[in-house]
Design an enzyme around this catalytic site. Structure first.
Site, PDB file in Angstrom:
ATOM      1  CG  LEU A  78     -40.722 100.989 -72.128  1.00 56.17           C
ATOM      2  CD1 LEU A  78     -41.328 100.304 -73.344  1.00 56.17           C
ATOM      3  CD2 LEU A  78     -41.060 100.271 -71.104  1.00 56.17           C
ATOM      4  CG  ASP A  79     -41.146 106.474 -70.844  1.00 58.98           C
ATOM      5  OD1 ASP A  79     -40.485 107.493 -71.447  1.00 58.98           O
ATOM      6  OD2 ASP A  79     -42.083 106.744 -70.319  1.00 58.98           O
ATOM      7  N   PRO A  80     -37.392 106.289 -71.774  1.00 55.30           N
ATOM      8  CG  PRO A  80     -35.310 107.575 -72.023  1.00 55.30           C
ATOM      9  CD  PRO A  80     -36.185 106.784 -71.166  1.00 55.30           C
TER      10      PRO A  80
END
Length: 384
Positions: A131-133
């Site tokens: 997702l993030d990253p």
């Protein structure tokens, strides 16, 4: 000379069944020839498969590195959901046995050291594919490509790029937070200085929470602060040299009121007592446990604003998902993105060596279309 990718065997070893393992594993059971889920014990792996509705579709295993090594074969794909410090020894074993490697974590120096050997062997090292990253990279690459087409690479311009992501409770609580990873990791991240660009100048926030500001999305107010080192991503996202950054920050998003609710936590962090901070992490884990009835919400917003004499281009992506009884929003986003990347390792379309999610505009667009087709919902807004 370009090394050809080592042919994938079709077998995937998914290691770890924690909070970020979700329906992406099911997607791999549909596409891979064979899937093994490795967890702390074989019984816990079997329980996780049952929880995910995958009993009989993947093989449960008790994880140790020697146990995995005994079952690895050339062309297998190893997917690590383990803590980041465990990636390097796992990758080393992959290189020894000719297996590809994938994870959702940031690239560490220890992993980077092994990338040349992996590349020479034709092995893919897929990182930052969650997702993030992960999805944040896809959004940023796509926005930059659209802006470059509209403004032109050689046209002098200034820009603001912001990327904020957070996992928060779907129903706000007094702590304004829901732990989607270990509290010790959350506190550790807050202790790391953040580097970013603001007002055209490189800036360092020694205590990232002290740089918190309001951020309004569709009429809802959040709080955001910088996280880690944003500066290298100017080059990674392919922003033209003729463009000057006014603001460039990648950071964390929290519910309104977070800064106030966490005031006691910050006091402990400022004191810097490692033992007290470790004790606080245990206290927070006990006070705010993650339960099946405690649904999460994931918000990811990436925006780009480019201004030139010839005109202005603005665009942004927004992902805003709430978890349900089937799986958390965090698990859905991380595991589906990682599974998509693994599918591209299996089909041979990723080049050997290091791959951070999708590092080109064309591949980012392809991955975003595939994620949308897989049921991940997000929106794009462009103002010309």
């Amino acid at each position: 000379m370009t090394t050809e990718p080592a042919a994938a065997s079709g077998t995937v070893h998914w290691i770890g069944a924690g909070l970020s393992t979700g329906s992406g594993l099911a997607a791999l059971c549909d596409t891979a020839g064979r899937v093994r889920l490795w967890h702390r014990t074989e019984a816990r792996a079997a329980d996780a498969l049952g929880r995910l509705g995958l009993a009989g579709r993947a093989e449960p295993r008790a994880y140790t590195l020697p146990a995995l090594a005994s079952e690895l074969a050339p062309g297998d794909v190893v997917v690590s959901m383990l803590p980041a410090p465990e990636h390097a020894p796992l990758l080393a074993e992959c290189v020894r046995q000719g297996a590809h490697f994938a994870c959702s974590s940031y690239v560490s120096d220890a992993v980077l050291e092994q990338v040349p050997a992996a590349g020479r062997a034709g092995l893919v090292v897929l990182t930052e594919a969650g997702l993030d990253p992960g999805i944040d990279h896809l959004f940023a690459h796509d926005l930059v490509a659209r802006a470059r087409e509209a403004i032109g690479d050689d046209t002098p311009a200034s820009y603001t790029l912001t990327s904020y992501c957070g996992g928060v409770p779907a129903v706000p609580n007094d702590f304004t937070y829901r732990f989607s990873w270990a509290p010790a990791g959350v506190l550790g991240a807050l202790r790391s200085p953040a580097r970013y660009i603001e007002g055209g100048e490189r800036t360092v926030a020694e205590r990232p929470w002290e740089a918190t500001r309001r951020h309004v999305l569709d009429g809802e107010t959040f709080e955001v602060y910088p996280n880690r080192d944003s500066v290298p991503f100017v080059a990674q996202y392919g922003l033209p040299d003729a463009w000057t950054p006014r603001t460039f920050v990648r950071g964390t998003l929290r519910l309104e009121g977070w800064l106030r609710a966490w005031d006691g936590v910050f006091e402990v962090l400022k004191a810097g007592d490692d033992e007290r901070i470790a004790a606080l992490a245990r206290e927070l884990a006990a006070a705010y446990p993650t339960t099946a009835d405690d649904h999460d919400r994931v918000v990811l917003t990436v925006s780009l604003d480019v201004r030139a004499e010839s005109g202005r281009w603005q665009g942004g992506y927004l992902l805003d998902l709430v978890g349900d009884a089937e799986e958390s929003a965090m698990a859905r986003c991380v595991s589906r993105t990682l599974a998509l990347g693994v599918r591209h390792v299996l089909d041979g379309s990723l080049p050997p060596g290091l791959n951070r999610a999708a590092e080109t505009a064309a591949r980012s667009g392809q991955w975003l279309r595939e994620l949308a087709r897989d049921g991940l919902e997000f929106t794009l807004r462009v103002d010309r």
